[in-house]
Each structure stands twice: as structure tokens, then as C-alpha cells.
Write an enzyme that holds these catalytic residues in place. Sequence first.
Site, PDB file in Angstrom:
ATOM      1  N   ASP A  49       0.889  -1.170   0.000  1.00 32.98           N
ATOM      2  CA  ASP A  49       0.000   0.000   0.000  1.00 32.98           C
ATOM      3  C   ASP A  49       0.925   1.217   0.000  1.00 32.98           C
ATOM      4  O   ASP A  49       1.480   1.592   1.027  1.00 32.98           O
ATOM      5  CB  ASP A  49      -0.879  -0.029   1.264  1.00 32.98           C
ATOM      6  CG  ASP A  49      -1.646   1.270   1.482  1.00 32.98           C
ATOM      7  OD1 ASP A  49      -1.673   2.109   0.554  1.00 32.98           O
ATOM      8  OD2 ASP A  49      -2.219   1.437   2.579  1.00 32.98           O
TER       9      ASP A  49
ATOM     10  N   GLU B  16      -7.142   0.889  -4.478  1.00 37.77           N
ATOM     11  CA  GLU B  16      -7.114   0.767  -3.009  1.00 37.77           C
ATOM     12  C   GLU B  16      -8.436   0.244  -2.427  1.00 37.77           C
ATOM     13  O   GLU B  16      -8.424  -0.661  -1.588  1.00 37.77           O
ATOM     14  CB  GLU B  16      -6.731   2.112  -2.384  1.00 37.77           C
ATOM     15  CG  GLU B  16      -5.253   2.417  -2.567  1.00 37.77           C
ATOM     16  CD  GLU B  16      -4.888   3.857  -2.364  1.00 37.77           C
ATOM     17  OE1 GLU B  16      -5.767   4.661  -1.994  1.00 37.77           O
ATOM     18  OE2 GLU B  16      -3.715   4.202  -2.564  1.00 37.77           O
TER      19      GLU B  16
ATOM     20  N   ASP C 153     -12.055   5.952   3.362  1.00 39.91           N
ATOM     21  CA  ASP C 153     -10.600   5.925   3.576  1.00 39.91           C
ATOM     22  C   ASP C 153     -10.099   7.309   3.995  1.00 39.91           C
ATOM     23  O   ASP C 153      -9.917   8.197   3.157  1.00 39.91           O
ATOM     24  CB  ASP C 153      -9.931   5.463   2.275  1.00 39.91           C
ATOM     25  CG  ASP C 153      -8.415   5.366   2.390  1.00 39.91           C
ATOM     26  OD1 ASP C 153      -7.866   5.797   3.420  1.00 39.91           O
ATOM     27  OD2 ASP C 153      -7.791   4.873   1.432  1.00 39.91           O
TER      28      ASP C 153
ATOM     29  N   LYS D 112       2.851  11.316  -3.861  1.00 40.55           N
ATOM     30  CA  LYS D 112       1.761  10.604  -4.534  1.00 40.55           C
ATOM     31  C   LYS D 112       0.760  11.587  -5.145  1.00 40.55           C
ATOM     32  O   LYS D 112       0.067  11.262  -6.108  1.00 40.55           O
ATOM     33  CB  LYS D 112       1.060   9.707  -3.503  1.00 40.55           C
ATOM     34  CG  LYS D 112       0.121   8.693  -4.092  1.00 40.55           C
ATOM     35  CD  LYS D 112      -0.330   7.756  -2.992  1.00 40.55           C
ATOM     36  CE  LYS D 112      -1.560   6.989  -3.381  1.00 40.55           C
ATOM     37  NZ  LYS D 112      -2.001   6.146  -2.254  1.00 40.55           N
TER      38      LYS D 112
END
Lengths: 613, 522
Positions: free
Chosen positions: A11, A174, A196, A73
Site C-alpha cells: 500500500d 485501493e 478511507d 503521490k
Amino acid sequence: MAEKEPVIGIDLGTTNSVVATVQGGAPVVIRNRTGSNLTPSVVAVSKTGKRLVGQIAKRQAITNPQDTVYACKRLIGRKFSSQQVQDALKVLSYQVVCGEHDDIRVKLGGKDISLPEISAMVLRELKADADQYFGRPVTRAVITVPAYFNDGQRQATKDAGRIAGLDVLRIVNEPTAAALAYGFGKTVNGKITVFDLGGGTFDVSVLEVGNGVFDVIATGGDTYLGGEDFDNRVIEWLVMGFAKEHGIDLRKDRMALQRLKDAAEKAKIELSTVKETQINLPFICTPPGGGAALHLQKALTREKLEELCSDLVERCITHCDQVLAEAKVKPGDLKEMILVGGMTRMPRVVEAVKKYFKRDPCKGVHPDEVVALGAAVQADALTSEESHVLLLDVTPQSLGVAIAGGYVRRLIPKNTTVPTSVTELFNTSKDEQTTVKIMVLQGEAELAHQNELLGEFILTGLRSAKRGEVEIEVTFEINSEGIVSVSARDKETGQKQSITVTASGGLTEDELQKILEEQGDYMLEARASDELKNKRAELDAVMKEVGDLLPKVQKVTEGSEFGVDAVAKAVKGLESARRAREQGNLAAVSEAVDTLNRTLNLFRGVIQRIGTR
Amino acid sequence: MSAQRASQLVEAGLWLRLSGDHEGAKRLFEQALKLDPTNARARQLLDSPPPAPQQAGAVSNLDWGLATGHTPTPPPVGKSTPTPPPITKSSSTRPFGEGPPAGTHTVRLGEAEAPAIPDVPRFEDPHGEVMITGGDDDAPADNSTLVFGLSGVPVPPSASAGSLPQTGTLVFGGAAARGQGNAPPQVAPAGGGTLVFGNDRSAPPQVAPVAPASTLVFGNTRDAPLQAASAEPGGGTLVFGSGKETVAPETSPVAGPASSTLVFGAPGQSTPPPIAPVGESSTLQFGTLAREQNQVTTDPGLPPFAIDEEPPVEEAPPVKSSSTLQFNFDDMVPGSAASPRAPSAPPEEPQTAWETSNPRIDISQLDLDTPGEGAGFDLISSPAPAPKPRSPAQLREEVATLLSGAKDLLDLDDHSGAMELINKALELDPTDAAALKLKDRSERTLQAMFESKLGDLMVTPRVKLKDDEIIWLNLDHRAGFVLAQIDGSVSFEDLFAVSGMSRLDTARILAQLVEEGVISKG
């Protein structure tokens, strides 16, 4: 039977990353070298020139902001000129420059480094932990990305894996990974939601699960809402309190701010399990006029934290509303709700989510590990012959062409299993039109300009006729490697034009090759450095022992010819060992270790024989 | 040659002492004495104790260039200066260690940041003395010595100075132990009143006892102290603020009857104000006197200052804080109206052990020329002075002196002390190749020394103390930051990377923490 080659699931998060694997049929998290499950996705070059990754890089992020890269990211695989990047630049403390192909480069330690290289540093750290865990090198991995990542961003993530020495078996969404971790592919059919709330971003997704296929129906959120915002509220509260008491703004002192940030995060985490916590920061600052350093000591209650962050929780719920509306589902229609990210441990967040979705969230898997565990399940399924989980490569976003009026005609919808091929007929849109421009687009927006342009070409030599009379056949093909080929053929004349689109993460193949070569050199250097470090430690130990024995040997051999000779040689040996240590030459250090080991053995023998008489 | 070298060492030693490295300074003074046993200054500095630790920080910011002894100490007042009379039993000035005589109090106001004093002592002067009312003793003594300020110990008696009846001496603040600064104020004899506010660095005012002269010194007199000339009866002298470099008093003029001199602010380094004007004239100086004089001559017809029979003021000024002393001039009345003015005595060598170890506070080097709030009076809270421009030759000379001292310290293996001097030299000339080379050498050696104290740098240190014990340590915020990073997961090597400081600074802090038993080596 040969032992199965290990495979890992990663992850790769905005704030933290986790690596996991499947052992004995159950997914487990691999701890990093500091004993933690989470490795901060932070890379830095310290003031001493050392490359730092993970927790140690995070610890100096505030005291060394220019040379610390975090949240890369948010930028990876994007164009420098894109609006998202330009917005991100406003809040980044490190310097970002434009690369040769409108890609993004980061200035780190005086060098321009591409984002896949930065991500590769994090991935390499995770790989090293996995190597250590298995006791042998790990080369294959599944990496997760947000559901909204386009081909370019996914390719950049793949490139990062390649630079880190990993064969990326698959890039997985994800929320899909999170659902897999709960085994929903087998047990649940229907719509589920994944909430999330991570360290830096908030994503909420609605998935349609059925027969091993995970279809992300809608996804949304806020790329600038996460645990750090909660920390900042605590920092603000501490700073204000201290300013009121002492008239000093701690934010002006980087060291103080770094400590405040660490303490705020720690307190926030603690308040998920206890009602009150003490924040204790001795010697936080020295008053401007000098004098004794001041301490910051404060108690923070859960109630206060919730009061400080109530609006942030509200924002999360607002995003949920939007995504559910987009997915055209009501909270009551959802079969399950999965919480992902460390922030979902906060009781106030759990409460708000429960209230909104009108159900308890799934339990049993740690929210900050669930995505990595799902990735590990996928990785295991891909490499295991016994696996019953059906995994399909799908297109992450829709592919289509621009049509008259500035709209998009989608030929391949998202989540289509690859390889695939689709052909559709189009007509000219104007009278006497002899050329047609084919613009290949990726994305979900209705308007052409809101989608990602993958490539374009022009088909010429069409028959001059009234609008709609000339037919053009457009074919989209995606092979198993994910390479998209688009062709356009004039049905009348058979004239054809085509284009092949390969997703690019911003680096050309040549650049990638060059990086891989450099990386090889770096790995060699790193290995040599590790070896030197170990040899030095060995040398230190033997030098100390010889140094300790020297006076005793001197005493017991006093007057003898042997004694004078041996002691003189030992002294000389110690001297050259010191020099070798300072020079940092591996060969010289190794030689010194050997020499001193011989001396040590000799001394021990002398002490044993003569010393005990 | 060796004498010159010794002098250089003494200078370098003074730097170190100012920066708080008393051990390093001591070594340099010893080295200087080895080279030149006749070097009186070295001996004196070696014998004299360093100033109180609280001062170090403040003093280290001072512009030493103006007080390194380039300016000669003013000559003592004429040969005809009478020797001060011996101490008599009637004087309340007492040797250190003895109990206070009846009726007198020695008052020390605060060592560092004195809080506001709720009950301000009231001053009365019923018999030509300065005393505090409310004392539970009878007050038969004629003379009082009151020491206010930072010296930490009461003013001692001077063996050579005596006090006669009708004499009062007040010293506010302290005098630094440098040069002649150890000599305490020479207590004015019969009828003379001496008040010294602030600090007299090198030599305190030597107010000779000629009744009924009065001398008040507010603030600081730097190298050159106020040497009040022999004054005729009725003369009065006040110096407010700071005398800097040379406040060379006029030795020849003699204060005529009823003459007064008032100097407010900071006389600069050039021509000093005539302190003792002759005849009826009075001189008042307000504000800063840097290089040029701001003299305001009062109407000659004005009455002389503070020669009243009965001082009009009874209350002492309230002390607001240790950094700002506000004086109400009206309250500051010298001890005795009837004190005759006396010629000042020359500064004397310390006579007693106490005198040589008197840790007198020196704030006289604060640049009072700097314009700003309360200039001349806001002594402690004044901003650090801007460095004075120096000629290239001066700079070279100073750098050479510092580097020479640094080399000597390096030879003595005092690398910390050497670094102080090298850094000071680099402050003066950041490009000096020799200084940079020495710095590099010193840093490498120091780093190796500190790292050797840590042992294996791959070891993970641990904090040995509990949180509630840690807060009682004497650490600065940088050490606090390093300590906060030690959580049992990072090695020494990692700490170098995360500290955000240079490797040397981090190693120094870690070595200190190990040495003090705050952290363990693994």
C-alpha cells in the site's frame, strides 16, 4: 518441491506505506526495521548528506524542509502544467521543477529527481524490510493506487516499482484491495462503500462486488484532508496556549514545531483509546532574551480534540453525500462499510460515519493495514495455482474519442476486462469535410477537455461530401500489456491511420534505463557502505580488546626480547588500524581487522601462558 | 617577544573568560605567565575570579574591541592625592563574613531577574547616612555602605580606604573583576557621600573625601573610572549613564566652592567631560556623548547640586525589573550634606582575599551610545550594539591575536576554548584562511573526541531518566530537541541526521547527555 518465491502487497500511501504478504493462507503485515507496521512515505537528504527514508526522514521534515519530500503521490504521473500540480506547488515546502516532457522533478540534495525515483526509494525501503522478513530477496509485488488514478499515474507507479527492483505484477485500486482483505470477493455480492481517511487524503468509494469482480461505481473525496489536518488543529491549540502563557510563538522555531507536530500526532493517536493525555515537551524553547529553556506541559482531552476537529469530520460526511449521490445509492442500500486509514480509529469519526451510513463498519482488520493486506491477497492469488480468487485486469478509466460539440464518445468503459477491442462507426460532421482529427481521451468527464488526452492523429483524403455521408470506422484495442492502439479507416477508400498509446509515467524508456543503471551503482555503493560499517564496528571491537590487553602484555613480558618486539608491533598495528578507520577504505579496514585479530590471539596466548604463572 | 606573546595570550584569555570558558581562560593566563612571569595583568587575571555565571551571556555580546586595553587607563590623580584615611570603627563598611553592625543593612537587589519589590525600602538620611528605615536595630553608626545589584556579596571594606563619620556610600550594581575593577569604592571620609549606580568596570570611582563633596555615579563608567579631582567644599559630581573608553577626568581642575558636574548618558571614547569644573559653574550632560560632547552648561547662578543640609528625599525608587532601573533623580541624594569634597585616591591593588575574589558584575560595556529607549539608563535591556567599524589593520591584528590564542589552546588540547576564539576571529573576518583551516582542524578533532565518548555510533541510545526528572535538568532547547528524538528506535548515527544541526553540535550535545547520565549508550 521448491519453496514458493515470496510475493508482497504494497500500500504505497500518500503519508504512510505498508507492506504485507500471505503466510500460511493468511495475510500478515511485515514490520519495518523500527518495529512499526507503517513506514512514512517521506524521503530526505539530511544536512549531513545522508539519504533518509521513512520514519527518520519524517522526524526531520520540519527542521530540514527543503530537502524532505513528502506526499509525492499527489504529484506522481501528472503533468507539471496541470492544475492539480500547480495547486499542490503552493503548499509544498520542497522545490519542484518542470522536466523535459512537462513531467515533474523534485530538487533533492542538489539534484533533480523524478517522482518515480522518489517513490522507488520508499518502495526499496519496504522491499528491504520484506527481504529481511523472508531472509532472501523479494522481487514481485502488487501495488495499490487510488481508484481515480489514470493510466499515466499507474504507469509512473509501475516505473517506481521497477526502479526499486520490483516486478509489479499488478496495480490494484485501493478500495478493491480493502474489500479483498475482508474476503468480499467470495462472500458478498452487492454494493459496498470504502471510507478511507488517511494521513493526507480522504477517499470515499462505492463498489459493486460480484463474482470476483470489483467495480468502482463512484469515487470522490478530498486530496487535502487527512490526519495531518487534525494534527495541525492540536498544534494550533498548543501554540496559542503557549503564546498566551509566555508570549512566544513556537511556530517560528523549527525545532519546536517539529516536536509539536510529533507530540500532536502522538496525542491524537492516544486519544483514540484514552479520554485524556498529557503533552509533555520539556525544553521546548529558550526565551528570546536568553535564560532557562521553557517547558510545554498540557493535558488534552478527547472532548477538546473533537471540538477542535469537528468541522473536519463534517467535511468527510459532506464528501460521502456527494459520492453516494453520484453512485445513485442511498446509505441504506449498502451491504457493508469498510473503514480504511488510521484516522478512522478516532471515535468521533467512527460515530459520524455510523450515524451517516446507519450501520456499523466492518471489524477485524486494522484500518491502516487493510489495503496492504488486500494487495497481499491479490499478489498471492496471482502467483498461487491453488487460488480460487478470480482476478481480472481491467481498464481503470474509460477510453473514447472527442466528437463534435466538444463532447466525448466512450468506446471502452472503465473496468472493462483486458485484452479487449471495440469498433464503432463515425460520420463527418461538416459538409465537404476531407480530414478528420481523432483525439484519444481517457476519463469519465462528459466534456472532452476535462479528460486526459492520450494522443491524436489526423485521417486525410476523405471523399468530399455532405455531412454524415462519409463513414469512418474507429477501433480501440487494448492488449494484455495494457497498450492501447487506436485506428481510423475510411470505409469507402480503405485508407487507414493509427496510433499506439503507451501509458507514460513521465519518464521515457531511455531515462528509465539510465536511472536503473545508476540505481545499480547506488545499490553497490550502499552494499559496500554497509560492509564498511560492519567492518569498522569489528575493527573498533578488536582495537579495544588489543588496547586493553596491551598494558598487561607489556607488564608480563617486561625485559624479554619477545615482549619488546610484540608490543612494538601491536602499537604499530593499532596506529595503522586507526588510520585505516579514518580513511574509510574497506580493503584497508579489513586488513587491519585481520592484523589485529592475529595480535589479539597472540596476546591472549601470552597472557594465558605467562600471565597466569 | 615572549612578553608580546604573553600579552596576546592574556587578550585571548579575556575573550574566553567573557564567553564563559573560564577554564580555557585560566590556561591561557597560565601560559602567558610561563612565557612572561612579569606579566602583572596575567597574574592579576589569574588571581581574580571570573565574573558570576549570569553575566556570561550578557557580556559575551559586548563590543570588546573598545575595551581591550587599547585605551590606557587614566593616570591616577595627582601625586599630592592624600591617602585615604584608615577605616575606623565608626564606619559601617565591614569585612565580608562579619555580621552587620547595628543599625545598618546591606541590601542586595536581585541576582538576575529581580521581581518587583513590593515594599520599597525607604531611605532616610537623618545623620548624613543612607539607611533603610524599619530596621530592627538601633542605628548608631555614622556611616553605611549599601550595595545594590548583582555582585552577590556585600561590598567589602577597603583596607586602605576608611570611612569617617558622616560618610555614606551606596553602590548599586557591581564592578567587574577586571583590571583594577576589584577595588571597591573608596569610601569617602568625613562627610563625603558616594553613590555608584550601575557598574564601574575597571576601577570604581575614587572619590576622595573632602567634605562636604558628594559624588553620584549612575550607570557605568567603563575602563576609565571617574576620578574625581580634589574638590573644594561644596563640590558635587554626578555621572549618569556610562563613561565609555576614556572618561579621563580633569585632574588639575579643582572644584571650587559650590561647583557641580552632572553627566547624563554615556560619554564617548574621545574627550571626556570635565567632571570637576571650577568655581561656580555647573556642567550638565544629558544623553549620549559619543565622540562629540553634548554639554549643557547651566546657568552659573544655579545652586550647587545636593549639598543640602537635609536631603529632601526619603523613599528609595521602586525597582521595576532587573533589566530596567528607573531612578528618580530627586530621590538620589548623596549621603551627607556636610560632606566635604576630597581628592580622589588612586586605584589600589586588591588587598584582601575577598577583594580579589569579588565577583563584581560588569554591565558597563553595554553600548550606551546606541540610541533607543531609555538609552543610558535601560542598561540591561538595551539591544546588542552594532559592531564598530574597524580598520583592516586593526582587524588583522585582532584576528591574529585570537588565532594565536587558539593555537596555544589547541596545543593544550583545549579544543572547545580554541573554537571559541576561532569563531570570534571568523566573526571578524569570515574569509580568513588560517582561521578556516584551524576551525576545520578543531572541528574534526572535537568531533572525534565527542564521538569517541559516544562509542559505537550504530548503537541505539536510551533515555535513563523519567519525564519528571528530565525537566529538572539544565538543558537548552537544542539539547531538549535531541533528547526528544531519543525514543529507543534511532541510533546515534540517525540522530546526527535528524537533529537538523551540524554533526559537531549534535555530537557535543549527545556527549554531554551521556556524560551527565541522561542517556545510556545502548
